[in-house]
Design an enzyme around this catalytic site. Structure first.
Site, PDB file in Angstrom:
ATOM      1  CE  LYS A  41      -3.377   2.979   0.542  1.00  0.00           C
ATOM      2  NZ  LYS A  41      -4.336   3.289  -0.553  1.00  0.00           N
ATOM      3  CB  CYS A 126      -3.067   9.468  -4.471  1.00  0.00           C
ATOM      4  SG  CYS A 126      -4.524   9.375  -3.377  1.00  0.00           S
TER       5      CYS A 126
END
Ligand code: RRO
Length: 308
Positions: A41, A126
């Site tokens: 992650k 992101c």
């Protein structure tokens, strides 16, 4: 497939963000007999709880997913601890996504100084942190961070890109990336800032950002293939391509490879289906190769045909 000195015994792995936030999840991906690697992650320097829930939603009929997780992660040191104690033959991709250039450079410095011997994926895409635009839509900012990073960074580094939607933008991002000794690029991250409506209640389906979130799964496949193909056509041969986006069947894996992908990642469908997705996809892919008389994916890679 190979990236620099790293060999991958399977073409598939998880996409960053899915089944990779905890050590237990990372172990699950690594333990699969059908994954070639694992990606962690995206880490920030400190732990983050992420955005308020609900922040992830699966559309009906497996059309895809929308998420605004907001970069929940256990913090850089947690993943560094994981990779430093892990004994495995599979390559590990260490993903980082600082909220500033300085955060990213600080984490890269720590990775450079560490014993970590895997690959590093710098997430420049992101879409879900309020007030933080996707870096890779800013070509100057992308060139600036890569310039500063490669002034000291010597380990195998790649970037996770957002989808581009204009031919001129494909040209522009490729021109920037070709200036650097990148090991790979990973395309695509989710299609940022989509919006899904629940027809029963006339409401958005996720809470953060008034319902706006990154799209993944079936509905992003065509965009993902376009980005893989466009970048394979434009990047130096030594920059490998990880194809991500819209993979729910073996045919989808095959199509990514046709467009030029060296490795293929599974995000939404891994979240939907669980770890068994890798065995199913690998078997479906093998059946396609057999039916077409191919013995290796190398015979397929980049062989997409156009219409004369
Ligand atoms: O955590 C997220 O909200 C997230 C990230 Br960092 C990303 O890169 N892509 C995405 O769809 N969600």
């Amino acid at each position: 497939a190979a990236i620099q000195n790293f060999n991958f015994d399977h073409i598939l792995l998880n996409a960053a963000g899915v089944m990779c936030q905890t050590k237990e999840e990372l172990d699950t991906v690594l333990a699969s007999n059908y994954t070639g690697a694992v990606v962690t992650k995206s880490a920030t320097p400190a732990l983050r709880e992420g955005n308020p829930t609900p922040r992830y939603y699966e559309m009906a009929q497996n059309l895809g997913t929308i998420n605004s997780m907001g970069l929940p992660n256990a913090g850089f040191d947690y993943y560094m601890d994981y990779v430093s104690q892990k004994q495995t033959n599979k390559p590990i991709f260490f993903s980082i996504a600082g909220l500033s250039k300085q955060d990213n450079l600080d984490m890269l410095r720590q990775l450079e100084a560490s014993d970590f011997e895997g690959l590093i994926e710098l997430n420049l895409s992101c879409p879900n942190v309020p007030g933080k635009p996707q870096t890779a839509y800013d070509f100057e900012a992308t060139e600036a961070i890569l310039t500063e990073a490669f002034a000291f960074f010597t380990k195998p580094l790649g970037v996770k890109l957002p989808p581009y939607f204009d031919i001129v933008h494909f040209d522009m991002i490729a021109a920037v990336l070709n200036k650097f000794p990148l090991a790979f690029v990973n395309t695509i991250n989710s299609i940022g800032n989509g919006l899904v409506v629940d027809p029963q209640t006339d409401t958005v389906v996720i809470k953060p950002k008034a319902g706006f979130g990154g799209l993944g799964g079936t509905i992003v496949k065509a965009t993902a293939l376009a980005n893989v193909r466009a970048l394979r056509d434009r990047l130096r041969d030594d920059i490998k391509i990880i194809g991500t986006g819209g993979v729910t069947t073996g045919r989808d894996v095959y199509d990514h490879v046709l467009c030029g992908a060296d490795l293929v990642e599974v995000g939404s469908q891994l979240a939907v289906e669980g770890i068994g997705v890798f065995e199913r996809l690998e078997n479906e892919l093998a059946d396609i190769l057999t039916a077409k008389g191919y013995t290796s994916l190398d015979q397929v890679r980049g062989q997409l045909k156009t219409i004369a």
